[in-house]
Enzyme design. Structure first.
Site, PDB file in Angstrom:
ATOM      1  N   THR A 126       0.864  -1.191   0.000  1.00  0.00           N
ATOM      2  CA  THR A 126       0.000   0.000   0.000  1.00  0.00           C
ATOM      3  C   THR A 126       0.890   1.226   0.000  1.00  0.00           C
ATOM      4  O   THR A 126       1.927   1.234   0.676  1.00  0.00           O
ATOM      5  CB  THR A 126      -0.929   0.057   1.237  1.00  0.00           C
ATOM      6  OG1 THR A 126      -1.425   1.404   1.378  1.00  0.00           O
ATOM      7  CG2 THR A 126      -0.237  -0.299   2.535  1.00  0.00           C
ATOM      8  N   ASP A 128       0.240   3.819   1.493  1.00  0.00           N
ATOM      9  CA  ASP A 128       0.089   4.468   2.803  1.00  0.00           C
ATOM     10  C   ASP A 128       1.121   4.007   3.833  1.00  0.00           C
ATOM     11  O   ASP A 128       1.331   4.691   4.838  1.00  0.00           O
ATOM     12  CB  ASP A 128      -1.305   4.189   3.378  1.00  0.00           C
ATOM     13  CG  ASP A 128      -2.411   4.825   2.557  1.00  0.00           C
ATOM     14  OD1 ASP A 128      -2.136   5.808   1.846  1.00  0.00           O
ATOM     15  OD2 ASP A 128      -3.551   4.327   2.617  1.00  0.00           O
ATOM     16  N   ARG A 155       8.201  24.371  -4.193  1.00  0.00           N
ATOM     17  CA  ARG A 155       9.143  25.159  -3.376  1.00  0.00           C
ATOM     18  C   ARG A 155       9.753  26.276  -4.230  1.00  0.00           C
ATOM     19  O   ARG A 155       9.921  27.407  -3.766  1.00  0.00           O
ATOM     20  CB  ARG A 155      10.214  24.231  -2.818  1.00  0.00           C
ATOM     21  CG  ARG A 155      11.399  24.882  -2.196  1.00  0.00           C
ATOM     22  CD  ARG A 155      11.198  25.319  -0.781  1.00  0.00           C
ATOM     23  NE  ARG A 155      11.074  24.243   0.174  1.00  0.00           N
ATOM     24  CZ  ARG A 155      10.768  24.454   1.454  1.00  0.00           C
ATOM     25  NH1 ARG A 155      10.559  25.683   1.898  1.00  0.00           N
ATOM     26  NH2 ARG A 155      10.660  23.456   2.288  1.00  0.00           N
ATOM     27  N   ARG A 212      12.266  36.174  11.582  1.00  0.00           N
ATOM     28  CA  ARG A 212      13.689  35.845  11.335  1.00  0.00           C
ATOM     29  C   ARG A 212      14.072  36.112   9.879  1.00  0.00           C
ATOM     30  O   ARG A 212      15.182  35.814   9.460  1.00  0.00           O
ATOM     31  CB  ARG A 212      13.958  34.365  11.645  1.00  0.00           C
ATOM     32  CG  ARG A 212      13.825  33.987  13.106  1.00  0.00           C
ATOM     33  CD  ARG A 212      14.463  32.616  13.351  1.00  0.00           C
ATOM     34  NE  ARG A 212      14.107  31.645  12.324  1.00  0.00           N
ATOM     35  CZ  ARG A 212      13.039  30.844  12.379  1.00  0.00           C
ATOM     36  NH1 ARG A 212      12.224  30.917  13.418  1.00  0.00           N
ATOM     37  NH2 ARG A 212      12.772  29.998  11.413  1.00  0.00           N
ATOM     38  N   LYS A 215      10.587  34.163   4.094  1.00  0.00           N
ATOM     39  CA  LYS A 215       9.546  34.762   3.250  1.00  0.00           C
ATOM     40  C   LYS A 215       8.652  33.721   2.566  1.00  0.00           C
ATOM     41  O   LYS A 215       7.662  34.073   1.942  1.00  0.00           O
ATOM     42  CB  LYS A 215      10.205  35.620   2.157  1.00  0.00           C
ATOM     43  CG  LYS A 215      11.022  36.789   2.695  1.00  0.00           C
ATOM     44  CD  LYS A 215      10.150  38.029   2.724  1.00  0.00           C
ATOM     45  CE  LYS A 215      10.784  39.225   3.393  1.00  0.00           C
ATOM     46  NZ  LYS A 215      12.144  39.515   3.069  1.00  0.00           N
ATOM     47  N   HIS A 250      -4.447  11.520  -6.662  1.00  0.00           N
ATOM     48  CA  HIS A 250      -4.091  10.197  -7.195  1.00  0.00           C
ATOM     49  C   HIS A 250      -2.821  10.163  -8.043  1.00  0.00           C
ATOM     50  O   HIS A 250      -2.386   9.064  -8.404  1.00  0.00           O
ATOM     51  CB  HIS A 250      -5.268   9.620  -7.992  1.00  0.00           C
ATOM     52  CG  HIS A 250      -6.374   9.140  -7.092  1.00  0.00           C
ATOM     53  ND1 HIS A 250      -7.297  10.003  -6.556  1.00  0.00           N
ATOM     54  CD2 HIS A 250      -6.679   7.906  -6.620  1.00  0.00           C
ATOM     55  CE1 HIS A 250      -8.142   9.312  -5.793  1.00  0.00           C
ATOM     56  NE2 HIS A 250      -7.790   8.050  -5.819  1.00  0.00           N
ATOM     57  N   GLN A 252      -0.152  10.378  -6.909  1.00  0.00           N
ATOM     58  CA  GLN A 252       0.792   9.662  -6.025  1.00  0.00           C
ATOM     59  C   GLN A 252       0.649   8.147  -6.124  1.00  0.00           C
ATOM     60  O   GLN A 252       1.466   7.407  -5.596  1.00  0.00           O
ATOM     61  CB  GLN A 252       0.535  10.048  -4.558  1.00  0.00           C
ATOM     62  CG  GLN A 252       0.829  11.486  -4.249  1.00  0.00           C
ATOM     63  CD  GLN A 252       0.062  11.957  -3.018  1.00  0.00           C
ATOM     64  OE1 GLN A 252       0.600  11.983  -1.934  1.00  0.00           O
ATOM     65  NE2 GLN A 252      -1.194  12.318  -3.183  1.00  0.00           N
TER      66      GLN A 252
HETATM   67  O1  F6P Z   1      -5.001   3.443   0.527  1.00  0.00           O
HETATM   68  C1  F6P Z   1      -4.433   4.136  -0.532  1.00  0.00           C
HETATM   69  C2  F6P Z   1      -5.137   5.446  -0.769  1.00  0.00           C
HETATM   70  O2  F6P Z   1      -4.526   6.058  -1.881  1.00  0.00           O
HETATM   71  C3  F6P Z   1      -5.199   6.421   0.412  1.00  0.00           C
HETATM   72  O3  F6P Z   1      -4.013   7.139   0.629  1.00  0.00           O
HETATM   73  C4  F6P Z   1      -6.350   7.286   0.001  1.00  0.00           C
HETATM   74  O4  F6P Z   1      -6.899   7.912   1.130  1.00  0.00           O
HETATM   75  C5  F6P Z   1      -7.283   6.306  -0.632  1.00  0.00           C
HETATM   76  O5  F6P Z   1      -6.490   5.224  -1.080  1.00  0.00           O
HETATM   77  C6  F6P Z   1      -8.083   6.840  -1.795  1.00  0.00           C
HETATM   78  O6  F6P Z   1      -8.941   5.828  -2.221  1.00  0.00           O
HETATM   79  P1  F6P Z   1      -9.745   5.864  -3.586  1.00  0.00           P
HETATM   80  O7  F6P Z   1      -8.761   5.696  -4.704  1.00  0.00           O
HETATM   81  O8  F6P Z   1     -10.675   4.700  -3.479  1.00  0.00           O
HETATM   82  O9  F6P Z   1     -10.431   7.188  -3.640  1.00  0.00           O
END
Ligand code: F6P
Length: 320
Positions: A126, A128, A155, A212, A215, A250, A252
């Site tokens: 996963t 996560d 950044r 400090r 910015k 998504h 990611q």
């Molecule tokens: O479990 C993986 C994940 O990408 C989580 O990080 C995210 O909250 C969830 O799945 C999103 O799920 P779905 O693709 O069903 O919307």
């Protein structure tokens, strides 16, 4: 055992294909037939079985997603659907099952193990990284690196425009992705679902930095800790600094797996098959302290994997 099956379940994660490849080729190497189940547990309910040979997993080690497709099956959670899944496994002459997936998927695996006494084994996968029984899960490294690339780009803009950027990363209930992206991206503030945080404290941190001479800022939030857009409006109103939000979502989840994820997936997939064929069942195959380990499935879904307290402290100290 003469015939085993493999499925991928829950959110796709980069490296799942490498794990499928390892399961199929190790199975063939050990003299068993391997069946691919399409669409996760839904495929067990609907009998979506495909024979896999060595060639069926050619050219996939470098591909994100899962060639077997995935699903979050509601049918499997009903008593009728579950029974259909068990009947289909028996009817197809399948003697054991490898489930590649995260928390919910390993819970489904545990049900097969306990309620149907079916030989199962899990592979930790996963983005996560929230799976008890594995320090790292397949796909996490890739997801962190994918998010990090965006953080680095944002950044540049934050610095050029003297802005605050709120970057929302995945993680509904756990903050492993956010914590690692925060450390690696040098975030000034990281907000995680595991934390209790207050807007005032975030604003104080930003204002202390401003005094400090700072910015621009990057704030990394896990989706379960704050809604990026809402937080950006609140921060802008409270500080008067121009603030923008980017929700990575998504992006990611897909993409070419990193070398680390490919190696991990290959090792865990291969180990899972050998372990199953040695008569072991009802465990998750993961990686702990740089060794391949097994953890009973019951512990996997019932226990929470803690965040590393040293990393939590680090992100605060270094982001100051
Ligand atoms: O479990 C993986 C994940 O990408 C989580 O990080 C995210 O909250 C969830 O799945 C999103 O799920 P779905 O693709 O069903 O919307």
């Amino acid at each position: 055992m003469k015939r085993i099956a493999v499925l991928t379940s829950g959110g796709d994660s980069p490296g799942m294909n490498a794990a499928i490849r390892a399961v199929v080729r190790t199975g063939i190497n050990q003299g068993v037939e391997v069946i691919g189940v399409r669409q996760g547990y839904q495929g067990l309910v609907d009998g979506l079985f495909t024979f896999m040979d060595a060639g069926s997993v050619s050219g996939i080690i470098n591909r994100g997603g899962t060639i077997l497709h995935s699903a979050r099956s509601m049918d499997y959670k009903t008593p009728e659907g579950f029974q259909k899944a068990v009947d289909n496994l028996h009817a197809a002459g399948i003697d054991g099952l490898v489930v590649i997936g995260g928390n919910g998927s390993q819970r489904g695996n545990y049900e097969l193990h306990t309620k149907a006494d079916f030989p199962v084994i899990g592979v930790a996968s996963t983005i996560d990284n929230d799976l008890y029984g594995s320090d790292y899960t397949i796909g996490f490294d890739t997801a962190v690196n994918t998010a990090l690339e965006s953080v680095d780009r944002l950044r540049d803009t934050a610095t050029s425009h003297d802005r605050i950027f709120i970057i929302e990363v995945m993680g509904r209930s756990r903050g492993f992705v956010a914590l690692h992206v925060g450390i690696a991206g040098g975030a000034e503030v990281v907000l995680l679902p595991e934390m209790t945080w207050k807007l005032d404290e975030v604003v104080n941190t930003l204002e202390a930095g401003y005094k400090r001479g700072k910015k621009s800022y990057v704030i990394v939030v896990a989706e379960g800790a704050a809604h990026g857009e809402t937080l950006a409006k609140q921060v802008e109103a409270a500080t008067g600094f121009e603030t923008r939000a980017t929700v990575l979502g998504h992006v990611q989840r897909g993409g070419t797996p990193t070398a680390a994820d490919r190696v991990l997936a290959s090792q865990l997939g291969g180990f899972a098959v050998r372990h199953l064929l040695n008569g072991k069942r009802g465990v998750l195959v993961g990686e702990q302290n740089h060794a391949i380990t097994t953890t009973p499935l019951e512990e996997v879904w019932s226990k929470d994997k803690p965040l590393d307290p040293e990393q939590l402290e680090l992100v605060t100290v270094l982001g100051a």
